[in-house]
Write an enzyme that holds these catalytic residues in place. Structure first.
Site, PDB file in Angstrom:
ATOM      1  N   ASN A   1     -10.232  -0.218  -0.232  1.00 47.76           N
ATOM      2  CA  ASN A   1      -8.777  -0.127  -0.135  1.00 47.76           C
ATOM      3  C   ASN A   1      -8.163  -0.651  -1.441  1.00 47.76           C
ATOM      4  OD1 ASN A   1      -6.057  -0.575   0.368  1.00 47.76           O
ATOM      5  ND2 ASN A   1      -6.379  -1.465   2.399  1.00 47.76           N
TER       6      ASN A   1
ATOM      7  N   HIS B   1      -3.623   6.946   2.985  1.00 43.53           N
ATOM      8  CA  HIS B   1      -3.994   5.682   2.368  1.00 43.53           C
ATOM      9  C   HIS B   1      -5.429   5.363   2.772  1.00 43.53           C
ATOM     10  CE1 HIS B   1      -4.171   1.664   1.068  1.00 43.53           C
ATOM     11  NE2 HIS B   1      -3.993   1.115   2.245  1.00 43.53           N
TER      12      HIS B   1
ATOM     13  N   CYS C   1       0.817  -1.224   0.000  1.00 44.13           N
ATOM     14  CA  CYS C   1       0.000   0.000   0.000  1.00 44.13           C
ATOM     15  C   CYS C   1       0.849   1.273   0.000  1.00 44.13           C
ATOM     16  CB  CYS C   1      -0.940   0.012   1.199  1.00 44.13           C
ATOM     17  SG  CYS C   1      -1.991  -1.430   1.266  1.00 44.13           S
TER      18      CYS C   1
HETATM   19  O1  UT7 Z   1      -3.909  -1.444   3.518  1.00 47.55           O
HETATM   20  C1  UT7 Z   1      -3.304  -1.619   4.764  1.00 47.55           C
HETATM   21  C2  UT7 Z   1      -3.798  -2.830   5.389  1.00 47.55           C
HETATM   22  N1  UT7 Z   1      -5.143  -2.901   5.841  1.00 47.55           N
HETATM   23  C3  UT7 Z   1      -5.657  -2.161   6.842  1.00 47.55           C
HETATM   24  O2  UT7 Z   1      -5.223  -1.090   7.188  1.00 47.55           O
HETATM   25  C4  UT7 Z   1      -6.827  -2.758   7.564  1.00 47.55           C
HETATM   26  C5  UT7 Z   1      -6.630  -2.659   9.058  1.00 47.55           C
HETATM   27  N2  UT7 Z   1      -7.686  -3.305   9.846  1.00 47.55           N
HETATM   28  C6  UT7 Z   1      -8.983  -2.920   9.826  1.00 47.55           C
HETATM   29  O3  UT7 Z   1      -9.374  -2.054   9.078  1.00 47.55           O
HETATM   30  C7  UT7 Z   1      -9.928  -3.579  10.819  1.00 47.55           C
HETATM   31  O4  UT7 Z   1      -9.182  -4.301  11.759  1.00 47.55           O
HETATM   32  C8  UT7 Z   1     -10.968  -4.516  10.160  1.00 47.55           C
HETATM   33  C9  UT7 Z   1     -11.953  -3.675   9.349  1.00 47.55           C
HETATM   34  C10 UT7 Z   1     -10.286  -5.523   9.270  1.00 47.55           C
HETATM   35  C11 UT7 Z   1     -11.752  -5.244  11.218  1.00 47.55           C
HETATM   36  O5  UT7 Z   1     -12.436  -4.325  12.070  1.00 47.55           O
HETATM   37  P1  UT7 Z   1     -12.451  -4.529  13.654  1.00 47.55           P
HETATM   38  O6  UT7 Z   1     -13.316  -3.479  14.218  1.00 47.55           O
HETATM   39  O7  UT7 Z   1     -11.005  -4.569  14.074  1.00 47.55           O
HETATM   40  O8  UT7 Z   1     -13.171  -5.915  13.812  1.00 47.55           O
HETATM   41  P2  UT7 Z   1     -12.617  -7.260  14.449  1.00 47.55           P
HETATM   42  O9  UT7 Z   1     -11.632  -7.900  13.528  1.00 47.55           O
HETATM   43  O10 UT7 Z   1     -12.187  -7.000  15.866  1.00 47.55           O
HETATM   44  O11 UT7 Z   1     -13.921  -8.156  14.477  1.00 47.55           O
HETATM   45  C12 UT7 Z   1     -15.033  -7.830  15.306  1.00 47.55           C
HETATM   46  C13 UT7 Z   1     -16.133  -8.816  15.023  1.00 47.55           C
HETATM   47  C14 UT7 Z   1     -15.681 -10.274  15.070  1.00 47.55           C
HETATM   48  O12 UT7 Z   1     -16.726 -11.052  15.613  1.00 47.55           O
HETATM   49  P3  UT7 Z   1     -16.689 -11.509  17.168  1.00 47.55           P
HETATM   50  O13 UT7 Z   1     -15.427 -12.273  17.331  1.00 47.55           O
HETATM   51  O14 UT7 Z   1     -16.712 -10.232  17.947  1.00 47.55           O
HETATM   52  O15 UT7 Z   1     -17.930 -12.344  17.280  1.00 47.55           O
HETATM   53  C15 UT7 Z   1     -15.516 -10.644  13.619  1.00 47.55           C
HETATM   54  O16 UT7 Z   1     -15.685 -12.008  13.390  1.00 47.55           O
HETATM   55  O17 UT7 Z   1     -16.650  -8.614  13.711  1.00 47.55           O
HETATM   56  C16 UT7 Z   1     -16.639  -9.849  12.994  1.00 47.55           C
HETATM   57  N3  UT7 Z   1     -16.440  -9.566  11.579  1.00 47.55           N
HETATM   58  C17 UT7 Z   1     -17.468  -9.274  10.761  1.00 47.55           C
HETATM   59  N4  UT7 Z   1     -18.772  -9.187  10.953  1.00 47.55           N
HETATM   60  C18 UT7 Z   1     -19.539  -8.864   9.897  1.00 47.55           C
HETATM   61  C19 UT7 Z   1     -15.273  -9.498  10.890  1.00 47.55           C
HETATM   62  N5  UT7 Z   1     -15.517  -9.184   9.626  1.00 47.55           N
HETATM   63  C20 UT7 Z   1     -16.866  -9.029   9.514  1.00 47.55           C
HETATM   64  C21 UT7 Z   1     -17.715  -8.692   8.450  1.00 47.55           C
HETATM   65  N6  UT7 Z   1     -19.033  -8.609   8.695  1.00 47.55           N
HETATM   66  N7  UT7 Z   1     -17.261  -8.423   7.210  1.00 47.55           N
END
Ligand code: UT7
Length: 326
Positions: free
Chosen positions: A283, A253, A113
Site C-alpha cells: 500500500n 487503491h 490514500c
Molecule cells: O490505505 C487505506 C488504509 N488501509 C487499509 O485499507 C487496510 C485495511 N485493513 C486490512 O487490510 C486488514 O484489516 C489487515 C490486513 C490490517 C488485517 O487483516 P485481518 O484479516 O482483518 O486480521 P485481524 O486484524 O483481524 O487479525 C487476525 C489475527 C490476529 O490474531 P488473533 O487475535 O486472532 O490471535 C492478529 O493479531 O492476525 C494477527 N495478525 C498477524 N499475524 C501474523 C495481525 N497482523 C499479523 C501479521 N502476521 N502481520
C-alpha cells in the site's frame, strides 16, 4: 466538449525490495499470513536519505520526458502526499525547485490514500476554469518513514513510491468524464499518526510512546474501505452515464486484495477488469493509483479510448471515484 485529459504519466519505485520472508525476521509474521490476508508479496522501500520529493521528482521527470515537454510548460504543480519532506515548505515546491518549473505555482494536497484523486479533481477544476493550461500532479509517499517496524499489524502493509500525471484541457471525448469526492472526519482517529503535528509536537514522551508512527484500526478501516469504495464506483459511473460493462479497467487503491475482491464481487466486476499490482508494491497511499495507471499504460494494457475508473479510500476518512476515457 472540453475535458481535462491525462496526456502523460510516469512512476518510480525505489530500488530496495523487501519481501514477506524478510519481514518474518523482523516481526512475528509469516509470508503465508501476509499473502492470504492482504495479497502483498513484496514492497519497495526508499533508501535512508531518499525523501518523498526525491521519488516524486523521478516520477515527474519520466512523465515530462514521455510528453516531450519542457519544465517551463507546466504552469501548476500539485503534490499529493501524507508523508511530506517537511511540515513546510510544501513538497511540491521542492519538486518545483529540482525540476525548474519556473512558470508554475505549486501546492500540496493532503487526503492520505485518496490524495491522487483529490489532486486530479483540483487539476481538472483549474483546467476547465482556465486557471492553468498544463497541470502536473505528483503523488508520492515514503510510508516507511511513519511505519512502526515493531508493529506486525501495520508494518507488513505499506511501501514507498511515486506516480505522476500531466493534464491538459482538450476538446473531445477523451479525458475525465466524472469525479466524486467525499470525506467523513468523524472517523479520523481510526487511522492516523498521533504526534509530530501541532496537536502533539515532538517530545521525549511522544517518541517514547512511538506516537510518530502510523496507527490503524485495521478491521474497521477494512469494513469502511469496502463500503465507501463501492459507493464511489457507483457514483462515478452514474455521473459519467456509463455502466460497469463499459469499463476496461477499474484501478482501485492498492491496500488489500480482499478489499478489491469484495468490491468486485458486490459490483459484479470481472476479475480481468480489476487492475492489481499490490503484490509487488504494498500500500503506497496517495501514490498507489498513480503508480498503477502509469504501470498499466506502460504495459500496454490501457489504450486510447478505453474507459477507466479510479477508486480510492484513505485516512480522514476520504474516498472518491473518477471515471475517465483514456
Ligand atoms: O490505505 C487505506 C488504509 N488501509 C487499509 O485499507 C487496510 C485495511 N485493513 C486490512 O487490510 C486488514 O484489516 C489487515 C490486513 C490490517 C488485517 O487483516 P485481518 O484479516 O482483518 O486480521 P485481524 O486484524 O483481524 O487479525 C487476525 C489475527 C490476529 O490474531 P488473533 O487475535 O486472532 O490471535 C492478529 O493479531 O492476525 C494477527 N495478525 C498477524 N499475524 C501474523 C495481525 N497482523 C499479523 C501479521 N502476521 N502481520
Amino acid at each position: 466538449m472540453y475535458r481535462a485529459r491525462i496526456i502523460s504519466t510516469g512512476y518510480y519505485l525505489p530500488e530496495r525490495v523487501v519481501t514477506n520472508k524478510e519481514l518474518e525476521k523482523l516481526v512475528d509474521t509469516t509470508d503465508e499470513w501476509i499473502t492470504t490476508r492482504t495479497g502483498i508479496k513484496e514492497r519497495h522501500i526508499a533508501a535512508a536519505g531518499e525523501s518523498s520529493s526525491d521519488m516524486g521528482i523521478r516520477a515527474a521527470r519520466w512523465a515530462l520526458e514521455k510528453a516531450h515537454m519542457k519544465p517551463e510548460e507546466i504552469d501548476a504543480l500539485i503534490c499529493a502526499t501524507a508523508t511530506p519532506d517537511h511540515s513546510f515548505p510544501a513538497t511540491s515546491c521542492l519538486i518545483q525547485k529540482a525540476l525548474k518549473f519556473t512558470n508554475a505555482f505549486a501546492f500540496d494536497v493532503s487526503a492520505a490514500c485518496s490524495g491522487f484523486l483529490y489532486a486530479l479533481t483540483v487539476a481538472e477544476t483549474m483546467l476547465l476554469a482556465d486557471k492553468a493550461k498544463t497541470v502536473l500532479v505528483v503523488a508520492t509517499e515514503k510510508l516507511s518513514s511513519v511505519t512502526d517496524w515493531t508493529d506486525r499489524s501495520t508494518c507488513v502493509l505499506f511501501g514507498d513510491g511515486a506516480g505522476a500525471a500531466i493534464l491538459k484541457k482538450e476538446n473531445g471525448e477523451r479525458g475525465i468524464l466524472s469525479t466524486y469526492l467525499k470525506s467523513d472526519g468523524t472517523l479520523s482517529d481510526l487511522l492516523m499518526v498521533p504526534a509530530g503535528g501541532s496537536r502533539k509536537p515532538a517530545s521525549e514522551e511522544t517518541i517514547k510512546n512511538r506516537e510518530h508512527y502510523l496507527r490503524m484500526d485495521g478491521n474497521e478501516v477494512f469494513r469502511m474501505a469496502v463500503h465507501k469504495m463501492i459507493e464511489a464506483v457507483e457514483e462515478a459511473i452514474k455521473r459519467a452515464g456509463i455502466k460497469t460493462e463499459d469499463v476496461k479497467f477499474f484501478v482501485p487503491h492498492q491496500a488489500n486484495l480482499r478489499i478489491i475482491d469484495a468490491i468486485a464481487k458486490r459490483l459484479k466486476i470481472k476479475p480481468e477488469q480489476m487492475f492489481v499490482n499490490l503484490y509487488k508494491t504494498g500500500n503506497t497511499s496517495a501514490a498507489s493509483i498513480a503508480i498503477a495507471i502509469s504501470e498499466a499504460e506502460e504495459q500496454g494494457l490501457i489504450k486510447s479510448g478505453d474507459i477507466i475508473v479510479l477508486v480510492s479510500f484513505g485516512a480522514g476518512f476520504t474516498w472518491g471515484g473518477i471515471a475517465l476515457r483514456w
